[in-house]
Design a protein around this motif. Sequence first.
Motif, short mmCIF file in Angstrom:
data_model
loop_
_atom_site.label_atom_id
_atom_site.label_comp_id
_atom_site.label_asym_id
_atom_site.label_seq_id
_atom_site.Cartn_x
_atom_site.Cartn_y
_atom_site.Cartn_z
N GLY A 6 4.09 -21.19 -59.82
CA GLY A 6 4.28 -21.09 -58.37
C GLY A 6 3.12 -20.50 -57.62
O GLY A 6 3.20 -20.36 -56.39
N LEU A 7 2.01 -20.15 -58.30
CA LEU A 7 0.86 -19.55 -57.64
C LEU A 7 -0.36 -20.44 -57.84
O LEU A 7 -0.77 -20.70 -58.97
CB LEU A 7 0.56 -18.16 -58.20
N GLY A 8 -0.92 -20.95 -56.74
CA GLY A 8 -2.19 -21.65 -56.81
C GLY A 8 -3.32 -20.63 -56.91
O GLY A 8 -3.16 -19.45 -56.60
N GLY A 9 -4.47 -21.09 -57.32
CA GLY A 9 -5.57 -20.14 -57.43
C GLY A 9 -6.83 -20.78 -57.94
O GLY A 9 -6.93 -22.01 -58.08
N ALA A 10 -7.81 -19.94 -58.22
CA ALA A 10 -9.11 -20.41 -58.69
C ALA A 10 -9.75 -19.31 -59.53
O ALA A 10 -9.47 -18.12 -59.35
CB ALA A 10 -10.03 -20.77 -57.53
N LEU A 11 -10.63 -19.73 -60.43
CA LEU A 11 -11.39 -18.82 -61.28
C LEU A 11 -12.86 -18.93 -60.88
O LEU A 11 -13.42 -20.02 -60.89
CB LEU A 11 -11.21 -19.15 -62.76
N TYR A 12 -13.46 -17.79 -60.52
CA TYR A 12 -14.87 -17.73 -60.15
C TYR A 12 -15.63 -16.94 -61.22
O TYR A 12 -15.12 -15.95 -61.74
CB TYR A 12 -15.05 -17.06 -58.79
N ALA A 13 -16.86 -17.37 -61.47
CA ALA A 13 -17.73 -16.65 -62.41
C ALA A 13 -19.13 -16.60 -61.84
O ALA A 13 -19.52 -17.40 -60.99
CB ALA A 13 -17.74 -17.33 -63.78
N HIS A 14 -19.93 -15.63 -62.30
CA HIS A 14 -21.30 -15.48 -61.83
C HIS A 14 -22.15 -16.68 -62.25
O HIS A 14 -21.99 -17.23 -63.35
CB HIS A 14 -21.92 -14.20 -62.41
N ASN A 15 -23.06 -17.08 -61.35
CA ASN A 15 -24.05 -18.08 -61.75
C ASN A 15 -25.14 -17.40 -62.58
O ASN A 15 -25.09 -16.19 -62.85
CB ASN A 15 -24.64 -18.77 -60.52
N ASN A 16 -26.14 -18.18 -62.99
CA ASN A 16 -27.18 -17.63 -63.86
C ASN A 16 -27.96 -16.51 -63.17
O ASN A 16 -28.41 -15.56 -63.82
CB ASN A 16 -28.14 -18.73 -64.31
N SER A 17 -28.13 -16.61 -61.85
CA SER A 17 -28.88 -15.58 -61.12
C SER A 17 -28.01 -14.39 -60.73
O SER A 17 -28.54 -13.39 -60.20
CB SER A 17 -29.49 -16.19 -59.85
N ARG A 18 -26.69 -14.51 -60.92
CA ARG A 18 -25.73 -13.46 -60.60
C ARG A 18 -25.77 -13.07 -59.12
O ARG A 18 -25.46 -11.94 -58.76
CB ARG A 18 -25.95 -12.21 -61.47
N ASN A 19 -26.18 -14.02 -58.27
CA ASN A 19 -26.15 -13.75 -56.83
C ASN A 19 -25.02 -14.50 -56.15
O ASN A 19 -24.83 -14.36 -54.95
CB ASN A 19 -27.48 -14.12 -56.19
N LEU A 20 -24.30 -15.33 -56.90
CA LEU A 20 -23.17 -16.06 -56.34
C LEU A 20 -22.05 -16.12 -57.37
O LEU A 20 -22.29 -16.11 -58.59
CB LEU A 20 -23.57 -17.50 -55.97
N LEU A 21 -20.83 -16.19 -56.85
CA LEU A 21 -19.67 -16.47 -57.68
C LEU A 21 -19.26 -17.92 -57.42
O LEU A 21 -18.88 -18.27 -56.30
CB LEU A 21 -18.52 -15.52 -57.35
#
Length: 611
Positions: A321-336
């Motif tokens: 019943g819960l939508g969502g998303a999984l974010y992880a750091h890019n190689n430069s660790r300046n963005l998820l």
Amino acid sequence: MFTSLYTRIGALALVVVLALASLAWLLSDAAHRTGSSFRWVIHSATIIETTDEALGDLREAESGQRGFVLTHDLAYARTFDERIKSAATNMARVVALTADNPVQHARTREIARLMAERTIALRRPLDLGRAGDFAGARTFVASGRGRELMDAITVRTQSFLDEERALQTVRVEAAERRLTRSKRLSLAGASIVAILLLLACTLLIRSIRRPLAAMMQAMTELGRGQKARIADGMGSREFTLLARGYNAMADRLEQAVVEQATSEQQLQIANTDLHSQGEALRERNEVIELLGGMAHRMQAARTDDELAQIIRVFVPRVLPGLGGALYAHNNSRNLLVPIAHWGGLTLNLDGFPPDECWALRRGRSHCVVEPGADIVCGHVCADALYHCEPLLAGGEVMGVLYLRGRVPAESRFRLTVLTENIASALVNHQLQRSLREQTIRDPLTGLFNRRYMEEALALEIPRSSRSGQPLSLVMCDVDHFKRFNDEFGHDAGDAVLQAVSAEMRNRFRDGDVVCRYGGEEFTIIAPGTDATALLSRVEQVRLAIAELNIRAGGQRLGATSMSFGIATWSNTMDCDGTSPIKAADAALYEAKRSGRNCAKVSLVEPQQAAA
């Protein structure tokens, strides 16, 4: 003496045991003798069967030899050695089995000797035929010596088998006689034991019937709620003690009935609590099992797509019943950046900076359960109800789990274990990717190493064979590379290798596999390109390298050039990749002989390259 029921039963049992022991001894002796007779029968049958197998193997070997001599077809002689070996083995076994019978043993040794001579006679034409002298082989067969030996073997074997069959018949009759005696003995002994058992049971029933009836009547009355007791004098010491114990039990049972009403209410309360705890435990076990399956699959994932697919399949089952998303750091660790999303959620695929998530800032959960109840993260809509859970592993932030909607309090345990599993899987995924890069990359140049080149070539050759597309290979090395090491040191040589590697990596196509073959040698695998088309691209790379101005240690190293050899794989070449490598290496050698700093296409025929 016999006031105790145990004493009566023991005396009767002793009589029965003695009778059974006597019968068992007699039957055991008879069975031993019968078994010995049947073992001798089986012994004779084994001798007969093994002898037949030995003679059959010899005849099949003879048939194979004649077929080979007559047809010159080597297929007839393929099983010759196997049949000869089997015949010798079986005959040796027969000789060993007849050791108990001197007459038969002498016959088997004679047969074995004749079979050995026949084997030598059979091998002679076979060896001549294998050497190409089929005329000599037929002459040897036509001499008749082999037939005489075979007839002698057949006659002696038949005589031996007739004697063994007669001996087997005598042994079978003896075994049947002993078996008949055993049957009669067992019937007579069983009858005697049955009579003794019947007598013992009759005496025991008389000793048990009256006290047992009194006890059954008392128990029936007690079951109806009446106050029933058993009087002493039950005819035996055991039943008297049992009656006293029953009377004491009846007294305690009356007291227990009084206490039962009080304990029933307490038991009902405890049962309700236990049922509630059991349901909670069952649900938690189901979640743990589901998370365990998810963890195993995430640990086995090899690509980002596989990891995303596992997340999309299992997270909605863990947190329905819960939508969502999984974010992880890019190689430069300046963005998820998003790895996976579910529940119809629309995402910004460009991701967001880590500072926009309050869960990452605080290093703990951040949720908005009511509009305006808390600060909203920058990556979420202003009026959204959501939950952000940071993914921590080993003191390092791996990413964030974003869930749209409220997370119920009973799902907190699921969320905690889920985030721990996902964080561990992300760490493992990064380690696997790093280890993979270390195993296939050359640490100095950053190019693929020779091991990866061999694996890629083993994949590209079958692909080219199936699709019909050309596949070319370039072998190249730095001209006079030893000069850089000798004049400027090994650091200068490393600088030259890094410079030319960077130039080749930038000049060749993305689909081409640029590898460091070893030392100053490099290999390029170019799928979908023949040598003629590849030559123009190689010339551009060669000219670009010749224009490099490489410096090391504050000094200019001088002109740099490379020589190239190009070859195209053909279906007539070997599929292991050695043929195109050798052809390209030969073309490289030709470029060296032509003055270096040039590219040559292999003129070696595919058959020669394969050789």
